[in-house]
Scaffold this motif. Structure first.
Motif, PDB file in Angstrom:
ATOM      1  N   ASP A 150      -3.404  -2.163  -0.712  1.00 34.74           N
ATOM      2  CA  ASP A 150      -4.376  -1.512  -1.672  1.00 34.74           C
ATOM      3  C   ASP A 150      -5.241  -0.353  -1.023  1.00 34.74           C
ATOM      4  O   ASP A 150      -5.283   0.828  -1.611  1.00 34.74           O
ATOM      5  N   LYS A 153      -4.700   3.450  -2.117  1.00 28.49           N
ATOM      6  CA  LYS A 153      -5.918   3.912  -2.772  1.00 28.49           C
ATOM      7  C   LYS A 153      -6.928   4.893  -1.994  1.00 28.49           C
ATOM      8  O   LYS A 153      -7.540   5.547  -2.495  1.00 28.49           O
ATOM      9  N   TYR A 166       4.497  -2.450  -4.504  1.00 28.99           N
ATOM     10  CA  TYR A 166       3.726  -0.939  -4.710  1.00 28.99           C
ATOM     11  C   TYR A 166       4.972   0.074  -4.882  1.00 28.99           C
ATOM     12  O   TYR A 166       4.847   1.171  -4.518  1.00 28.99           O
TER      13      TYR A 166
END
Length: 248
Positions: A109, A113, A151
């Motif tokens: 993450d 991000k 992902y």
């Protein structure tokens, strides 16, 4: 050219610094934009002096000598205790009587991000799915498989060298449940001398390759003759995975 700086991953170890690395190809200033490969264990990729066991992949040397138009963005692992195993695993597991808490999702993450947007904003990248790859070895190889699966919005290709499939005792659940995007490309391998390191490793590897192939992933798999679980062996595989992932 390699640039490096200190970063922090607050969701994993707030207040602790580690190094980030970016390799830029020799023609970076002349080029308009380049594909990017994100990699695990950044400290082991470029410099013997920084490598954990005194031997790196020598990745920048290969890319320079072969004039590969590619940016590498990588991050040093967490060296504290079993934190590398923790950050590079999507699930909890036990090793040698020690319970390891899987923080792989938190790591990924952060990568997609925070780290990837930073790289795309500060370097001349091709940020789209088609031009974004990921790669690593051992636990980093396992995380590469995880990134391509969970992902898949971000990564179209990956290099999973000696992936630690023993964590799952077979084909990882995230592969079984994934719906891969058409055109997803994977290079994966195991050294022939590595199979004795964990029970059933040869079966785990072949079953995983079959599962990925059945799901439509373009898989190139190899068993490396006399290959071992170390940076020197992974260095010798660079020409193979670069060719597979970035062939014209």
């Amino acid at each position: 050219m390699i640039e490096s700086w200190d970063i922090e991953i607050p969701s994993l170890n707030k207040g602790k610094k580690r190094k980030a690395y970016v390799y830029l190809p020799e023609n970076y200033e002349e080029g308009t934009a380049f594909p990017v490969m994100y990699m695990f264990d950044g400290h082991n990729l470029f410099s013997d002096e920084e490598a954990t066991y005194g031997k790196s992949w020598g990745l920048s040397k290969y890319l320079d000598e072969n004039k590969v138009p590619l940016i590498i963005a990588a991050v040093e692992c967490n060296h504290e205790g079993h934190e590398r195993l923790s950050e590079y695993s999507p699930k909890d597991f036990e090793r040698g009587g020690i319970k390891v808490c899987g923080k792989g999702k938190k790591y990924m993450d952060w990568l997609v991000k925070t780290f990837k947007p930073y790289i795309d904003q500060n370097y001349k990248t091709l940020p789209d799915w088609e031009h974004t790859a990921i790669g690593g070895s051992s636990m980093g190889g396992l995380m590469t498989l995880y990134a391509l699966s969970a992902y898949r919005k971000y990564f179209s290709r990956g290099a999973a060298l000696s992936p630690s499939l023993w964590v799952y005792d077979g084909v990882p659940d995230f592969i079984k449940s994934a719906n891969y995007r058409a055109g997803t490309r994977l290079y994966t391998d195991y050294g022939s001398k590595e199979f004795k390191n964990h029970d059933n490793q040869r079966i785990y590897f072949s079953d995983t390759v079959k599962a990925l192939t059945d799901k439509g992933v373009f898989v190139t798999s190899r068993i490396v003759p006399n290959g071992t679980h170390c940076e020197a062996s992974w260095e010798r595989q660079i020409p193979y995975f670069i060719s597979v992932l970035f062939e014209k």
